[in-house]
Design an enzyme around this catalytic site. Structure first.
Site, PDB file in Angstrom:
ATOM      1  N   HIS A  80       0.806  -1.147  -0.169  1.00  0.00           N
ATOM      2  CA  HIS A  80      -0.092  -0.153   0.136  1.00  0.00           C
ATOM      3  C   HIS A  80       0.763   1.354  -0.139  1.00  0.00           C
ATOM      4  CE1 HIS A  80      -3.498   2.310   0.974  1.00  0.00           C
ATOM      5  NE2 HIS A  80      -2.769   3.088   1.763  1.00  0.00           N
ATOM      6  N   ASP A 159     -15.242   2.590   6.671  1.00  0.00           N
ATOM      7  CA  ASP A 159     -14.230   3.563   6.335  1.00  0.00           C
ATOM      8  C   ASP A 159     -14.624   4.261   5.082  1.00  0.00           C
ATOM      9  OD1 ASP A 159     -11.492   4.655   6.120  1.00  0.00           O
ATOM     10  OD2 ASP A 159     -11.446   3.692   4.300  1.00  0.00           O
ATOM     11  N   ARG A 166     -14.564  12.827   6.499  1.00  0.00           N
ATOM     12  CA  ARG A 166     -13.105  13.269   6.698  1.00  0.00           C
ATOM     13  C   ARG A 166     -12.660  14.272   5.831  1.00  0.00           C
ATOM     14  NH1 ARG A 166      -9.665   8.515   7.521  1.00  0.00           N
ATOM     15  NH2 ARG A 166      -7.938   9.964   7.814  1.00  0.00           N
ATOM     16  N   SER A 181      -8.087   3.565   9.267  1.00  0.00           N
ATOM     17  CA  SER A 181      -8.597   3.741   7.958  1.00  0.00           C
ATOM     18  C   SER A 181      -7.512   2.477   6.955  1.00  0.00           C
ATOM     19  CB  SER A 181      -8.547   5.164   7.046  1.00  0.00           C
ATOM     20  OG  SER A 181      -8.670   5.075   5.842  1.00  0.00           O
ATOM     21  N   LYS A 185      -8.641  -1.655   5.884  1.00  0.00           N
ATOM     22  CA  LYS A 185      -8.804  -2.062   4.481  1.00  0.00           C
ATOM     23  C   LYS A 185      -7.841  -3.162   4.268  1.00  0.00           C
ATOM     24  CE  LYS A 185      -8.847   2.173   3.237  1.00  0.00           C
ATOM     25  NZ  LYS A 185      -8.982   3.519   2.654  1.00  0.00           N
TER      26      LYS A 185
HETATM   27  N1  URA Z   1      -5.334   6.766   2.777  1.00  0.00           N
HETATM   28  C1  URA Z   1      -6.560   5.836   3.232  1.00  0.00           C
HETATM   29  O1  URA Z   1      -6.818   4.819   2.901  1.00  0.00           O
HETATM   30  N2  URA Z   1      -7.086   6.320   4.492  1.00  0.00           N
HETATM   31  C2  URA Z   1      -6.615   7.501   5.053  1.00  0.00           C
HETATM   32  O2  URA Z   1      -7.376   7.980   6.102  1.00  0.00           O
HETATM   33  C3  URA Z   1      -5.584   8.215   4.463  1.00  0.00           C
HETATM   34  C4  URA Z   1      -5.041   7.808   3.413  1.00  0.00           C
END
Ligand code: URA
Length: 422
Positions: A80, A159, A166, A181, A185
């Site tokens: 990621h 999320d 957000r 977050s 995921k």
């Molecule tokens: N990327 C994400 O998936 N979540 C965040 O809160 C910030 C960046």
């Protein structure tokens, strides 16, 4: 229990119990808690933070708010990136590590960034399909070790809803909210090992090194709670990564990198992240993993896997359209380039149409910017600094040149890999 009492408790600096966090997320998802109340709650977290225990609990609640994927493989490695300008790393890394036997079953986003997300970038390859059934996804991973699609299933709805809020309430940059977050995921998508490229600098989500270290250490802690192998690689994002910024331009640069002809910084990043992924995925030492990664980067096997992957997803690698309208920007004076503001270059690319401001914006995959130089390079007045690829939307020379700073004396090249936290 009542959301006002929970907000009040947080405001007083008290710790929230898992039940209170669960109540908040459940009732936000079912609509009982309204956006304005959730926004007040998120703002308190942004201002006062969360303890590690609260962050771990919040991640667990978010993770369990939707489906989790079981792909039926026990050695999937996920990577990621927290996002940066010119970041085409996944497009190089995924086939490279897959060519070494590591299983890559990845879901990526389109993103609201300055350029598209990995999915948009891949769609600049003519015919490349970024959605498929779960059965086909699993079969492709089993057959060729690699499949990459947009979001599948109803993963982490908590999320989706809180991130959208957000985004419009100035609470994106909270460390515990980012950690929960990202990690919810990653945990939901079924990987057993996770490598996170955490960008630090002017073009990144996190600009200070202290904050980046704090974020890395809580994400590693969360990963370990779920028995995942995890590494956070902190990397510099003050200048764009590589030379190309813009969807198809970045894919072309990624392909050249897989042919062993990539920019130094991107190649270095790919080797570092690839080493972590291969070491975890094949359960071998980092030294051995690094040798394997370099071997397949330079012997063409990584590129062969890219071809196989592209064909499997319906793409024609020989057709990646780029705009024919180009404008060359020249260096205004002699000197060493002391900075190239990644954020500004990103915004200019978006102005050309390469990225979105809202999720419904159409993007132009063929436009962007290709730099000729990086920070630390010496340029002579009149030499080509960069090329702009444009269509209907244009940017002025002044706008571009204001992203550059020059110096009369030698400038040290920035260090790309800042730290690795495991
Ligand atoms: N990327 C994400 O998936 N979540 C965040 O809160 C910030 C960046």
């Amino acid at each position: 229990m009542d959301i006002l009492d929970i907000i009040d408790k947080k405001e007083k600096g008290e710790k929230l119990t898992k039940e209170e966090l669960q109540y908040t997320i459940d009732n936000y998802l079912n609509g009982t808690i309204k956006d304005y109340q959730m926004s007040a709650f998120l703002t308190e977290i942004d201002l006062l933070g969360l303890s590690d225990e609260e962050t771990i609990n919040l991640t667990d609640i978010m993770l369990k708010s939707g489906e989790t994927l079981d792909l039926g493989f026990d050695n999937i490695v996920d990577k990621h990136s927290t996002g940066g300008v010119g970041d085409k790393t996944t497009i190089v890394l995924a086939p490279l590590v897959a060519s070494l036997g590591v299983k890559v079953a990845k879901m990526s986003g389109r993103g609201l960034g300055h350029t598209g997300g990995t999915i948009d970038k891949l769609e600049s390859i003519e015919g490349f399909k970024t959605s498929m059934t779960l059965e086909k996804f699993k079969k492709q991973v089993s057959d060729i070790n690699i499949a990459l699609v947009g979001q599948m299933g109803n993963l982490v709805p908590a999320d989706k809803k809180t991130y959208a809020l957000r985004d419009v309430t100035g609470t994106v940059d909270s460390i515990p909210l980012i950690a929960s977050s990202i990690m919810s995921k990653k945990l939901a998508s079924g990987a057993s090992s996770i490598v996170i490229d955490l960008k630090v600098g002017s073009g990144a989500l996190v600009s200070s090194l202290d904050e980046a270290k704090e974020l890395a250490s809580i994400m590693v802690k969360i990963g370990k709670c779920y028995n995942k192998k995890i590494a956070c690689v902190l990397t510099n994002m003050d200048e764009p990564l590589g030379y190309a910024v813009g969807n198809s331009l970045e894919v072309i640069e990624a392909i050249n990198t897989l042919k062993g002809k990539g920019p130094k910084d991107l190649t270095n990043l790919v080797i570092n992240l690839g080493t972590q992924m291969v070491s975890m995925g094949l359960n071998i030492s980092e030294k051995e993993a690094e040798e394997k990664v370099k071997e397949n980067l330079y012997n063409g096997k990584g590129y062969e896997k890219m071809l196989e992957w592209t064909i499997a997803q319906g793409g024609n690698i020989n057709s990646i359209p780029v705009s024919k309208n180009t404008k060359i920007i020249k260096a205004p004076k002699d000197g060493y380039i002391s900075s190239i503001n990644a954020l500004e270059i990103g915004k200019l690319s978006r102005k050309l149409g390469a990225g979105r401001l809202t999720k419904d914006d159409e993007i132009d995959l063929t436009v962007g910017i290709v730099l000729n130089h990086k920070v630390g390079d010496y340029v002579k007045k009149g030499e080509t600094l960069l090329t702009v690829f444009y269509n209907e939307k244009e940017i002025t020379d002044e706008e571009i040149l204001s992203s550059f700073k020059f110096n009369d004396s030698v400038i040290e090249k920035p260090k790309l890999i800042i730290d690795i936290i495991k």
